[in-house]
Design a protein around this motif. Sequence first.
Motif, PDB file in Angstrom:
ATOM      1  N   ALA A 149      37.342  48.175  63.967  1.00 20.27           N
ATOM      2  CA  ALA A 149      38.160  49.093  64.830  1.00 20.27           C
ATOM      3  C   ALA A 149      36.816  50.188  64.189  1.00 20.27           C
ATOM      4  N   LEU A 150      37.524  50.366  63.495  1.00 14.78           N
ATOM      5  CA  LEU A 150      36.465  52.042  62.791  1.00 14.78           C
ATOM      6  C   LEU A 150      35.303  51.000  62.257  1.00 14.78           C
ATOM      7  N   THR A 151      35.036  50.377  61.676  1.00 14.67           N
ATOM      8  CA  THR A 151      33.683  50.075  61.014  1.00 14.67           C
ATOM      9  C   THR A 151      32.848  49.422  62.589  1.00 14.67           C
ATOM     10  N   ASP A 152      33.375  49.418  64.074  1.00 13.97           N
ATOM     11  CA  ASP A 152      32.927  49.934  64.975  1.00 13.97           C
ATOM     12  C   ASP A 152      32.137  50.853  65.054  1.00 13.97           C
ATOM     13  N   LEU A 153      33.617  51.968  65.078  1.00 16.44           N
ATOM     14  CA  LEU A 153      33.760  53.233  65.695  1.00 16.44           C
ATOM     15  C   LEU A 153      32.113  54.667  64.614  1.00 16.44           C
ATOM     16  N   MET A 154      32.525  53.828  62.968  1.00 20.79           N
ATOM     17  CA  MET A 154      31.504  54.950  62.254  1.00 20.79           C
ATOM     18  C   MET A 154      29.322  53.782  62.964  1.00 20.79           C
ATOM     19  N   LYS A 155      29.719  52.741  63.233  1.00 21.73           N
ATOM     20  CA  LYS A 155      28.284  52.069  63.639  1.00 21.73           C
ATOM     21  C   LYS A 155      27.698  52.941  64.766  1.00 21.73           C
ATOM     22  N   ALA A 156      28.352  52.909  65.942  1.00 24.54           N
ATOM     23  CA  ALA A 156      28.642  53.906  67.268  1.00 24.54           C
ATOM     24  C   ALA A 156      28.173  55.419  67.000  1.00 24.54           C
ATOM     25  N   LEU A 157      28.467  56.153  65.804  1.00 23.99           N
ATOM     26  CA  LEU A 157      28.295  56.992  65.293  1.00 23.99           C
ATOM     27  C   LEU A 157      26.963  57.600  64.635  1.00 23.99           C
ATOM     28  N   GLY A 158      26.642  56.262  64.309  1.00 23.49           N
ATOM     29  CA  GLY A 158      25.221  55.999  63.600  1.00 23.49           C
ATOM     30  C   GLY A 158      24.722  56.023  61.635  1.00 23.49           C
ATOM     31  N   ALA A 159      26.442  56.084  61.235  1.00 23.13           N
ATOM     32  CA  ALA A 159      26.819  55.909  59.820  1.00 23.13           C
ATOM     33  C   ALA A 159      27.069  54.339  59.676  1.00 23.13           C
ATOM     34  N   GLN A 160      26.173  54.466  58.222  1.00 24.19           N
ATOM     35  CA  GLN A 160      26.677  53.018  57.737  1.00 24.19           C
ATOM     36  C   GLN A 160      27.639  52.410  57.081  1.00 24.19           C
ATOM     37  N   PRO A 161      28.973  51.518  57.883  1.00 26.23           N
ATOM     38  CA  PRO A 161      30.181  51.668  56.868  1.00 26.23           C
ATOM     39  C   PRO A 161      29.786  50.709  56.599  1.00 26.23           C
ATOM     40  N   VAL A 162      31.032  50.599  55.001  1.00 27.62           N
ATOM     41  CA  VAL A 162      31.388  50.649  54.019  1.00 27.62           C
ATOM     42  C   VAL A 162      32.610  49.488  54.238  1.00 27.62           C
ATOM     43  N   SER A 163      33.570  48.582  53.555  1.00 21.66           N
ATOM     44  CA  SER A 163      34.157  47.999  53.182  1.00 21.66           C
ATOM     45  C   SER A 163      34.752  48.146  51.789  1.00 21.66           C
ATOM     46  N   LEU A 164      35.816  48.709  51.527  1.00 21.34           N
ATOM     47  CA  LEU A 164      35.934  49.429  50.033  1.00 21.34           C
ATOM     48  C   LEU A 164      37.567  49.301  50.758  1.00 21.34           C
ATOM     49  N   ALA A 165      38.658  49.046  49.199  1.00 23.20           N
ATOM     50  CA  ALA A 165      39.686  49.126  49.800  1.00 23.20           C
ATOM     51  C   ALA A 165      39.874  50.224  48.525  1.00 23.20           C
ATOM     52  N   PHE A 166      41.467  50.711  49.412  1.00 21.15           N
ATOM     53  CA  PHE A 166      41.940  51.787  49.562  1.00 21.15           C
ATOM     54  C   PHE A 166      41.429  52.292  48.139  1.00 21.15           C
ATOM     55  N   GLY A 206      46.770  62.799  47.753  1.00 17.10           N
ATOM     56  CA  GLY A 206      47.331  61.987  47.495  1.00 17.10           C
ATOM     57  C   GLY A 206      46.443  60.638  45.851  1.00 17.10           C
ATOM     58  N   ALA A 207      45.323  60.422  46.544  1.00 19.36           N
ATOM     59  CA  ALA A 207      44.010  60.129  45.823  1.00 19.36           C
ATOM     60  C   ALA A 207      43.202  60.258  44.717  1.00 19.36           C
ATOM     61  N   LYS A 208      43.870  62.074  45.480  1.00 12.62           N
ATOM     62  CA  LYS A 208      42.817  63.591  44.544  1.00 12.62           C
ATOM     63  C   LYS A 208      41.289  63.144  44.802  1.00 12.62           C
ATOM     64  N   LYS A 263      52.351  72.748  51.469  1.00  9.83           N
ATOM     65  CA  LYS A 263      54.161  72.445  50.669  1.00  9.83           C
ATOM     66  C   LYS A 263      54.438  70.339  50.409  1.00  9.83           C
ATOM     67  N   ILE A 264      53.976  70.180  50.972  1.00  7.68           N
ATOM     68  CA  ILE A 264      53.922  68.512  50.316  1.00  7.68           C
ATOM     69  C   ILE A 264      53.264  68.020  49.689  1.00  7.68           C
ATOM     70  N   HIS A 265      51.893  67.948  49.934  1.00  4.91           N
ATOM     71  CA  HIS A 265      51.330  67.297  49.106  1.00  4.91           C
ATOM     72  C   HIS A 265      50.274  68.500  47.548  1.00  4.91           C
ATOM     73  N   THR A 266      49.154  67.641  47.097  1.00  4.91           N
ATOM     74  CA  THR A 266      49.054  68.329  45.877  1.00  4.91           C
ATOM     75  C   THR A 266      48.019  69.895  46.233  1.00  4.91           C
ATOM     76  N   LEU A 267      48.480  70.826  45.665  1.00  3.29           N
ATOM     77  CA  LEU A 267      46.891  71.740  45.717  1.00  3.29           C
ATOM     78  C   LEU A 267      45.763  71.612  45.183  1.00  3.29           C
TER      79      LEU A 267
END
Length: 352
Positions: free
Chosen positions: A177-194, A218-220, A292-296
Amino acid sequence: MQKRMNALKSAVCAAVLCATTYVSASDINITAVTQVNPTLPQYTRVDQPVLRDGLKAASGGRIEVKLASWPEMNVNGPEVLRLVRSGQVDIAAVPLTTVSGDVPLLDAVDLAGMNMEIGQARRVANAMAPIVNRDLERLGIKLVATYPFSGQMLFCNKPIGSLADIKGLKVRTFGPALTDLMKALGAQPVSLAFGEVYTALERGTVDCAVTGSGSGNGAKWHEVATHIYNQPLFWAVSGYFVNLAWWNKLDPAVRTLVEKTLLDVQEKQWALGLEATKDGVDCNVGKAASCKIHTLAKKPMTEVTPKGDVRATIRKEMEEDVLPPWVKRCGERCGKIYNETVAPITGIPFKG
């Protein structure tokens, strides 16, 4: 001896539910695998204190939850749900879209571009949970609780001033679904693990990536991305799933306690999702007073505020370019379920 046994039963009963049933004398071990990273607040602020420690305390120490995150179990994505199906773990948490390949109807809960506010996302999740469970139970799984992550936003390593600026850019996506949305907005979707995104942003393999404002922190990602577009596209609504055979075999008092605990987890996770969204943005852009929760971020990102009626644009693309392909993947029945259950909440009909 009988008096001692009766006293033990009464004590355990009071610790579990103050009900007429009681946890058996033998200890109960529950295995649970939740969260893509053990440093996420969803794990440290909810799963550990409420699910792991809370169940142990509520049962008077009789229930032990062996809790682990995905990396600690060396699993990823759809594998997590399959561990539950096979009975290798009793409880697992995973984003619904990640496992929608097995149960396409799960995607209806939080299609990209559909829920831009967390309150609506929860209303849809509540309405769809009993319906998706009919499909899940045929696989030997049950969805017991739902939760969101922080709002899913664009992190970019190129200057952007509006949503239109992602046209032509390579954007990391997850789920069809996100891939379809990005295509609709003109972006080139790339599937990658987090776990691969940090390096991809650093090397320029992708120009942007979508994740929660807090999850990216959290993933910096703020170390390798320069701009964050402050508009949730969806919430990566996730679920706590249980192995149905294991669930049904539990002593009724134990099952009631586990369910009560998971519903408590659900409440805390939805509250955290809202809080973590703003906090994630503030931490990423260097607002120390409200981080307060994450890293500055040591190298603050640039916050890009949506201009004009961006939500109308996203809604239009969702209706025209995300919803129909999903129904095609899921089947005619799914379109009917969507219109009966989801459309009255979102106001976005499927016009198939």
